[in-house]
Design an enzyme around this catalytic site. Structure first.
Site, PDB file in Angstrom:
ATOM      1  N   TYR A 288       6.409 -11.191   0.071  1.00 36.12           N
ATOM      2  CA  TYR A 288       5.682  -9.548  -0.183  1.00 36.12           C
ATOM      3  C   TYR A 288       5.600  -8.465   1.605  1.00 36.12           C
ATOM      4  O   TYR A 288       6.515  -9.456   2.766  1.00 36.12           O
ATOM      5  CB  TYR A 288       4.259  -9.604  -1.193  1.00 36.12           C
ATOM      6  CG  TYR A 288       3.432  -9.642   0.127  1.00 36.12           C
ATOM      7  CD1 TYR A 288       2.684  -8.648   0.769  1.00 36.12           C
ATOM      8  CD2 TYR A 288       2.945 -11.445   0.690  1.00 36.12           C
ATOM      9  CE1 TYR A 288       1.971  -9.473   2.468  1.00 36.12           C
ATOM     10  CE2 TYR A 288       2.101 -11.262   1.665  1.00 36.12           C
ATOM     11  CZ  TYR A 288       1.293 -10.731   2.508  1.00 36.12           C
ATOM     12  OH  TYR A 288       0.711 -10.895   3.136  1.00 36.12           O
ATOM     13  N   CYS A 289       5.751  -7.178   1.004  1.00 37.40           N
ATOM     14  CA  CYS A 289       5.976  -6.855   1.950  1.00 37.40           C
ATOM     15  C   CYS A 289       5.158  -4.999   1.849  1.00 37.40           C
ATOM     16  O   CYS A 289       4.733  -5.356   0.951  1.00 37.40           O
ATOM     17  CB  CYS A 289       6.956  -6.268   2.647  1.00 37.40           C
ATOM     18  SG  CYS A 289       8.598  -5.286   1.737  1.00 37.40           S
ATOM     19  N   THR A 290       5.235  -4.031   2.664  1.00 39.09           N
ATOM     20  CA  THR A 290       4.750  -2.895   2.175  1.00 39.09           C
ATOM     21  C   THR A 290       4.863  -2.079   0.820  1.00 39.09           C
ATOM     22  O   THR A 290       3.722  -2.738   0.416  1.00 39.09           O
ATOM     23  CB  THR A 290       4.786  -1.986   3.859  1.00 39.09           C
ATOM     24  OG1 THR A 290       4.195  -2.417   4.946  1.00 39.09           O
ATOM     25  CG2 THR A 290       3.569  -0.724   2.678  1.00 39.09           C
TER      26      THR A 290
ATOM     27  N   GLY B 259       8.315  -2.699  -1.442  1.00 40.35           N
ATOM     28  CA  GLY B 259       8.834  -3.590  -1.787  1.00 40.35           C
ATOM     29  C   GLY B 259      10.939  -3.992  -1.048  1.00 40.35           C
ATOM     30  O   GLY B 259      11.202  -5.155  -1.275  1.00 40.35           O
TER      31      GLY B 259
ATOM     32  N   ILE C  18       2.998  -3.968  -1.704  1.00 37.83           N
ATOM     33  CA  ILE C  18       0.938  -4.188  -1.029  1.00 37.83           C
ATOM     34  C   ILE C  18       1.037  -2.496  -1.983  1.00 37.83           C
ATOM     35  O   ILE C  18      -0.128  -3.006  -2.962  1.00 37.83           O
ATOM     36  CB  ILE C  18       1.166  -3.956  -0.029  1.00 37.83           C
ATOM     37  CG1 ILE C  18       1.049  -5.546   1.013  1.00 37.83           C
ATOM     38  CG2 ILE C  18      -0.423  -3.993  -0.114  1.00 37.83           C
ATOM     39  CD1 ILE C  18       1.050  -5.744   2.269  1.00 37.83           C
TER      40      ILE C  18
END
Length: 350
Positions: free
Chosen positions: A199-201, A203, A228
């Site tokens: 995951y990241c901020t 996508g 997220i």
């Protein structure tokens, strides 16, 4: 030929934005697709965005587009329609709406053509960036968090992870995404039989990272759809428990969106509970660090006594001292090594 870049000073633009009465909506979106002529696409899109008073930061490359922007609310639907019809590949592209938003995230539109929309350092002609892992929606994410066979991997930088992350997520210790990719492969070899959730901020990084993991022989790979931001939005809308702890770091003037009430980080100067990032007020330093209100007052917004003293010097002397180092500091102002060298970060306050 219209002017296709900004010619007004940052100070004037920021003052103009702050004086606006109409509310704005902060949006991020990305799309991996082939752009034959990034410069031509950039110029055409710049005119569309400028006509709609869009502010923000947009990167284009042969591999696609990456944007963080703010749009006047009265023009939001027009923006959506024009974006979706600009190119067939952008029709229906997911728009991540900011979770906490005062509309003051950007004050100028900057659009740049780059080699990649995410600097990944990948130089492998056999790599297929479209062979990505499977998407996970909010309910699936929560189920995976309870699955002992799943390992969550945070594909963000150290300063992002520090203020917020999913429960028990692994941090890949690196300053940049390009450094993280090979480290992720190395670190996860021992978990090769596990379910890998990235995951990241928003996508964009975890999508490419999932493809890289599959390229390196990992078969059970997922990534969180919309990152997220979209996870938290959907979880709240569906009445699901939000399992992300702390704050979501964002790359605009806000520097963060509150996801949960927990504050898991600490002031880098005194160790008090705090998760508010700031840049050192000394333009010759510009270090990104966490500072509580008390230390902000004590050090006048600076990261150290040295920078505080330098900030008090006459402007001409400040310019002389920072000549030759300002640009370098602004490029590397987020590195863990520079943070550690500038600050002796104390243990968290009791």
């Amino acid at each position: 030929m219209p002017v296709l870049h900004n010619r007004i000073s940052n100070d004037e633009l920021k003052a103009k934005m702050l004086a606006e009465s109409e509310p704005r909506t902060t949006i991020s979106f990305y799309k991996y697709f082939t752009i034959a002529s990034p410069q031509q696409t950039r110029d055409a899109l710049y005119q569309v965005f400028t006509a709609l008073d869009v502010f923000g930061r947009v990167y284009l490359a042969h591999e696609g587009i990456n944007a963080q922007i703010s749009v006047p609310q009265s023009k939001l639907e027009t923006f959506r329609q024009q974006l979706y019809t600009f190119d067939p590949a952008l029709d229906g592209v997911r728009l991540n709406i900011a979770l906490e938003d005062d509309g003051k995230s950007f004050w100028v539109l900057r659009m740049k053509v780059r080699d990649r929309i995410v600097a990944d350092g990948i130089d492998d002609p056999t790599f297929d960036a479209s062979n990505v892992g499977d998407y996970l929606k909010a309910a699936d994410v929560n189920a995976m968090l309870d699955d002992p066979d799943a390992v969550f991997i945070d594909m963000r930088n150290h300063y992002e992870y520090e203020v917020g992350h999913f429960e028990n997520a692994l941090e890949i210790p690196a300053d940049t995404f390009r450094e993280q990719l090979p480290k992720a492969v190395e670190m996860l070899r021992e978990h090769a039989d596990k379910k890998i959730v990235m995951y990241c901020t928003g996508g964009i990084r975890c999508e490419k990272a999932s493809a890289w993991m599959k390229h390196n022989g990992f078969n059970k790979v997922w990534h969180i759809e919309g990152g997220i931001i979209e996870y938290a939005r959907r979880a709240r809308a569906q009445g699901l428990p939000v399992r992300f702890i702390g704050k979501n770091f964002v790359f605009d003037e806000r520097m963060g969106e509150r996801i949960s009430d927990e504050v898991i980080a600490h002031c880098h100067q005194c160790g008090a509970s705090c998760d508010s990032h700031t840049n050192c007020k000394n333009d010759g330093c510009h270090l990104l660090f966490i500072q509580c209100p008390q230390c902000a007052s004590k050090f006048n917004g600076c990261c150290s006594e040295q920078c505080c003293e330098e900030l008090a010097l006459p402007e001409e002397e400040q310019r002389r001292r920072r000549a030759g180092r300002e640009n370098g500091n602004k490029i590397f102002n987020k590195s863990r090594g520079r943070l550690n060298s500038k600050l002796s970060i104390p243990d968290p306050a009791e």
